[in-house]
Design a protein around this motif. Structure first.
Motif, short mmCIF file in Angstrom:
data_model
loop_
_atom_site.label_atom_id
_atom_site.label_comp_id
_atom_site.label_asym_id
_atom_site.label_seq_id
_atom_site.Cartn_x
_atom_site.Cartn_y
_atom_site.Cartn_z
N LEU A 22 0.84 -1.20 0.00
CA LEU A 22 0.00 0.00 0.00
C LEU A 22 0.87 1.25 0.00
CD1 LEU A 22 -2.74 1.36 0.09
CD2 LEU A 22 -2.72 1.12 2.59
N PHE A 23 1.93 1.24 0.80
CA PHE A 23 2.85 2.38 0.83
C PHE A 23 3.46 2.62 -0.54
CE2 PHE A 23 7.09 4.15 1.12
CZ PHE A 23 6.91 5.25 1.93
N CYS A 24 3.94 1.55 -1.17
CA CYS A 24 4.60 1.67 -2.48
C CYS A 24 3.62 2.09 -3.57
CB CYS A 24 5.27 0.36 -2.85
SG CYS A 24 6.65 -0.11 -1.76
N PHE A 25 2.42 1.50 -3.55
CA PHE A 25 1.41 1.86 -4.55
C PHE A 25 1.03 3.33 -4.42
CE2 PHE A 25 -0.35 -2.77 -4.50
CZ PHE A 25 0.72 -3.18 -5.28
N ALA A 26 0.88 3.78 -3.16
CA ALA A 26 0.47 5.17 -2.93
C ALA A 26 1.59 6.14 -3.28
CB ALA A 26 0.05 5.36 -1.47
N GLU A 27 2.83 5.74 -3.01
CA GLU A 27 3.97 6.62 -3.26
C GLU A 27 4.28 6.75 -4.75
OE1 GLU A 27 8.31 7.14 -1.26
OE2 GLU A 27 7.96 5.21 -2.23
N LYS A 28 4.28 5.63 -5.47
CA LYS A 28 4.71 5.64 -6.88
C LYS A 28 3.57 5.51 -7.87
CE LYS A 28 9.46 4.00 -6.51
NZ LYS A 28 10.45 3.07 -7.06
N GLY A 29 2.41 5.03 -7.40
CA GLY A 29 1.33 4.69 -8.31
C GLY A 29 1.35 3.20 -8.58
N PHE A 30 0.19 2.61 -8.81
CA PHE A 30 0.11 1.17 -8.97
C PHE A 30 0.92 0.68 -10.16
CE2 PHE A 30 -1.81 -2.63 -10.79
CZ PHE A 30 -1.71 -3.50 -9.72
N GLN A 31 0.84 1.38 -11.28
CA GLN A 31 1.53 0.93 -12.49
C GLN A 31 3.04 0.99 -12.37
OE1 GLN A 31 0.36 -0.46 -15.42
NE2 GLN A 31 -1.52 -0.62 -14.24
N VAL A 32 3.55 2.01 -11.70
CA VAL A 32 5.00 2.22 -11.62
C VAL A 32 5.63 1.35 -10.52
CG1 VAL A 32 6.83 3.91 -11.18
CG2 VAL A 32 4.82 4.55 -12.55
N ALA A 33 4.94 1.20 -9.42
CA ALA A 33 5.49 0.41 -8.30
C ALA A 33 5.70 -1.04 -8.73
CB ALA A 33 4.53 0.47 -7.11
N ILE A 59 -1.83 -8.90 -5.03
CA ILE A 59 -1.60 -8.16 -3.78
C ILE A 59 -2.66 -7.08 -3.63
CG2 ILE A 59 -0.05 -6.60 -2.57
CD1 ILE A 59 2.30 -8.13 -3.79
N TYR A 60 -2.92 -6.34 -4.72
CA TYR A 60 -3.90 -5.26 -4.60
C TYR A 60 -5.30 -5.79 -4.31
CZ TYR A 60 -6.87 -1.34 -5.14
OH TYR A 60 -7.81 -0.40 -4.87
N ILE A 61 -5.68 -6.86 -4.97
CA ILE A 61 -7.01 -7.44 -4.73
C ILE A 61 -7.15 -7.86 -3.28
CG2 ILE A 61 -8.46 -9.45 -5.25
CD1 ILE A 61 -7.54 -9.16 -8.18
N GLU A 62 -6.08 -8.41 -2.71
CA GLU A 62 -6.11 -8.78 -1.29
C GLU A 62 -6.25 -7.54 -0.42
OE1 GLU A 62 -6.10 -11.34 2.00
OE2 GLU A 62 -6.28 -11.78 -0.14
N LEU A 63 -5.54 -6.47 -0.78
CA LEU A 63 -5.67 -5.20 -0.07
C LEU A 63 -7.10 -4.69 -0.12
CD1 LEU A 63 -2.55 -3.04 -1.05
CD2 LEU A 63 -3.34 -3.50 1.28
N LYS A 108 -4.73 8.51 -0.22
CA LYS A 108 -3.75 7.57 -0.79
C LYS A 108 -4.44 6.32 -1.32
CE LYS A 108 0.26 8.89 2.01
NZ LYS A 108 1.24 8.42 3.02
N THR A 109 -5.31 5.75 -0.51
CA THR A 109 -5.99 4.52 -0.95
C THR A 109 -6.93 4.80 -2.11
OG1 THR A 109 -7.67 4.84 0.79
CG2 THR A 109 -5.84 3.39 1.31
N SER A 110 -7.53 5.99 -2.14
CA SER A 110 -8.42 6.35 -3.25
C SER A 110 -7.63 6.47 -4.56
CB SER A 110 -9.14 7.67 -2.96
OG SER A 110 -10.06 7.51 -1.91
N ARG A 111 -6.45 7.07 -4.49
CA ARG A 111 -5.62 7.19 -5.70
C ARG A 111 -5.26 5.82 -6.25
NH1 ARG A 111 -2.67 11.07 -2.50
NH2 ARG A 111 -3.31 13.19 -3.05
N VAL A 112 -4.86 4.93 -5.35
CA VAL A 112 -4.48 3.58 -5.77
C VAL A 112 -5.67 2.86 -6.37
CG1 VAL A 112 -3.60 1.35 -5.02
CG2 VAL A 112 -2.63 3.44 -4.06
N LEU A 118 -8.75 1.65 -13.40
CA LEU A 118 -8.50 1.98 -14.80
C LEU A 118 -7.61 0.92 -15.47
CD1 LEU A 118 -7.84 5.82 -14.46
CD2 LEU A 118 -9.83 4.74 -15.51
N SER A 119 -6.59 0.47 -14.76
CA SER A 119 -5.66 -0.49 -15.35
C SER A 119 -6.28 -1.88 -15.47
CB SER A 119 -4.37 -0.58 -14.53
OG SER A 119 -4.61 -1.17 -13.26
N SER A 120 -7.31 -2.18 -14.68
CA SER A 120 -7.93 -3.51 -14.70
C SER A 120 -8.56 -3.83 -16.06
CB SER A 120 -8.99 -3.63 -13.60
OG SER A 120 -10.12 -2.81 -13.87
N ASN A 121 -8.85 -2.80 -16.83
CA ASN A 121 -9.45 -2.99 -18.16
C ASN A 121 -8.55 -3.78 -19.09
OD1 ASN A 121 -12.03 -2.16 -18.47
ND2 ASN A 121 -11.58 -0.37 -19.70
#
Length: 206
Positions: A22-33, A59-63, A108-112, A118-121
């Motif tokens: 969650l920290f990494c996704f929020a800091e860098k964005g899901f695609q970049v992390a 990991i994200y789905i579990e989150l 942070k969680t909303s951004r992720v 969007l990327s799930s498409n």
């Protein structure tokens, strides 16, 4: 012979991975992390992480399941204590309105979440999972209120229940997106207030 790994140990490791993710996704964005970022932040080896999760998406789905399932279950229990659809809808809006005040990680969680949605498409399995979750978790929290109102005579039987749920979430998601970009708490509250009035007027709940 290596010591047996207890369930408590596994639970603790899994939680550590999720918190770092969650920290990494929020800091860098899901695609970049990357998984390597999660390795560096958590101090857990890549091999150990893959023992618990198949991929970054996994990991994200579990989150998502860990965080929102508990909060939605708690919300549903609370909504059931109100005797009218108007009271339930009003409480729902109060919960969402208060997020910027009571939840430090909300933006942070909303951004992720927005980025992952969007990327799930691009992945049919993930897309199907998110669509099912939207229909049966997110939208359902609103449509259940509307159906309750129809059942007890507060809301017209001609109300398009599914459409009302779609209006709510498409508008609220837009508000959340705007807040994630602008970080304007007072405007966020004003927008949620206005959406509440629109919904009450639409359902003729005075």
């Amino acid at each position: 012979m290596p010591p047996a790994v207890t369930e408590e140990y596994k639970k603790k490791k899994k939680k550590q991975i999720l918190e770092s993710a969650l920290f990494c996704f929020a800091e860098k964005g899901f695609q970049v992390a990357t998984i390597d970022d999660i390795v560096r932040h958590s101090g857990i080896s890549k091999g150990a992480i893959y023992n618990y999760f198949k991929s970054k998406e996994d990991i994200y789905i579990e989150l998502l399941n860990e965080n929102s399932n508990k909060s939605f279950e708690k919300l549903r229990d609370k909504l059931a204590t109100f005797l009218t659809a108007k009271e339930r809808l009003t409480h729902l809006f109060e919960v969402f309105r208060s997020q910027v005040k009571v939840n430090d990680n909300w933006e942070k969680t909303s951004r992720v979440h927005i980025e992952f949605w969007l990327s799930s498409n691009r992945n049919e399995d993930t897309k199907a999972f998110m669509y099912d979750r939207y229909q049966n978790v997110y939208k359902k929290i609103v449509t259940d209120i509307v159906e309750f109102g129809v059942m007890n005579g507060e809301i017209s039987t001609t109300a398009d229940v599914d459409f009302v749920g779609t209006i709510f979430w498409s508008t609220f998601d837009g508000i959340c997106f705007y807040q994630c970009v602008m970080e304007n708490d007072s405007l966020y509250v004003r927008l949620v207030d206005h959406l509440e009035k629109v919904m009450l007027d639409l359902l003729e709940l005075q």
